[in-house]
Design an enzyme around this catalytic site. Structure first.
Site, PDB file in Angstrom:
ATOM      1  N   CYS A  83       1.473  10.734  11.378  1.00  0.00           N
ATOM      2  CA  CYS A  83       0.288   9.915  11.654  1.00  0.00           C
ATOM      3  C   CYS A  83      -0.849  10.367  10.743  1.00  0.00           C
ATOM      4  O   CYS A  83      -1.062  11.568  10.571  1.00  0.00           O
ATOM      5  CB  CYS A  83      -0.112  10.091  13.117  1.00  0.00           C
ATOM      6  SG  CYS A  83      -1.593   9.193  13.576  1.00  0.00           S
ATOM      7  N   HIS A  87       3.670   2.950  18.322  1.00  0.00           N
ATOM      8  CA  HIS A  87       2.797   4.027  17.832  1.00  0.00           C
ATOM      9  C   HIS A  87       1.339   3.544  17.802  1.00  0.00           C
ATOM     10  O   HIS A  87       0.434   4.258  18.259  1.00  0.00           O
ATOM     11  CB  HIS A  87       3.287   4.446  16.435  1.00  0.00           C
ATOM     12  CG  HIS A  87       2.495   5.533  15.782  1.00  0.00           C
ATOM     13  ND1 HIS A  87       3.050   6.774  15.472  1.00  0.00           N
ATOM     14  CD2 HIS A  87       1.211   5.591  15.347  1.00  0.00           C
ATOM     15  CE1 HIS A  87       2.116   7.522  14.891  1.00  0.00           C
ATOM     16  NE2 HIS A  87       1.003   6.830  14.797  1.00  0.00           N
ATOM     17  N   GLU A  88       1.110   2.331  17.274  1.00  0.00           N
ATOM     18  CA  GLU A  88      -0.268   1.820  17.161  1.00  0.00           C
ATOM     19  C   GLU A  88      -0.844   1.468  18.537  1.00  0.00           C
ATOM     20  O   GLU A  88      -2.020   1.721  18.811  1.00  0.00           O
ATOM     21  CB  GLU A  88      -0.327   0.602  16.228  1.00  0.00           C
ATOM     22  CG  GLU A  88       0.170   0.835  14.802  1.00  0.00           C
ATOM     23  CD  GLU A  88      -0.434   2.048  14.114  1.00  0.00           C
ATOM     24  OE1 GLU A  88      -1.568   2.450  14.444  1.00  0.00           O
ATOM     25  OE2 GLU A  88       0.250   2.616  13.236  1.00  0.00           O
TER      26      GLU A  88
HETATM   27 ZN   LIG Z   1      -0.989   7.135  14.102  1.00  0.00          ZN
END
Ligand SMILES: [Zn+2]
Length: 167
Positions: A86, A127-128
């Protein structure tokens, strides 16, 4: 780029309007390209709105960067995992267990739609969406890896700050 453990990465993002999306879509896409991300959530660049974008570069079924507006996972099934990283969690990566297939409800209040995704796109969307709920990927690692990854990310952030500091 806001780096973990910045507080904005830890809060649920504020609900966004159609107008917020119109104002922020281009800016977020530009930031995502600039940072060479596969996806980017508004809080990562300091904007407290529930908006994220996902690059079309890696997905044949997208003809432009995907916009997620107040997204919500409404259905999930199966499981898969890849090594995740990330832009906001400095210098760490880890395999994270995610759903294989998802259905996500997204859009302005008067025009909600369901998007289906599987494989890599489903991972990036999860993830977002996590970012918009104040969750970073290391939170999903099992104990004790979770603690170690958080500690490492904190150390890496400090290192980066001391390198770029001029005083
Ligand atoms: Zn991320």
């Amino acid at each position: 780029m806001r780096l973990y453990p910045n507080r904005i990465l830890r809060k649920k993002a504020a609900r966004a309007s159609r107008r917020d999306a119109e104002e922020l879509y281009g800016k977020l896409v530009a930031e995502m390209i600039n940072y060479e991300g596969i996806g980017l959530a508004a809080p990562q660049v300091g904007i407290d709105k529930s908006i994220a974008v996902i690059s079309d570069k890696y997905f044949d079924n997208l003809d432009r960067p995907l916009l997620l507006l107040n997204p919500r996972v409404v259905k999930k099934s199966g499981s898969q995992s890849i090594e995740e990283a990330c832009l906001s969690v400095k210098g760490v990566s880890r395999k994270i267990k995610r759903a294989l297939q998802i259905e996500v409800e997204t859009g302005p209040d008067d025009d909600r739609k369901i998007i289906e995704a599987s494989g890599l796109l489903a991972i990036v969307m999860q993830h977002e969406i996590d970012h918009l709920n104040g969750i970073v990927f290391v939170d999903r690692a099992p104990f004790p890896a979770r603690c170690w990854l958080r500690l490492k990310a904190k150390i890496n952030k400090k290192k980066k700050e001391s390198e770029s500091g001029c005083d």
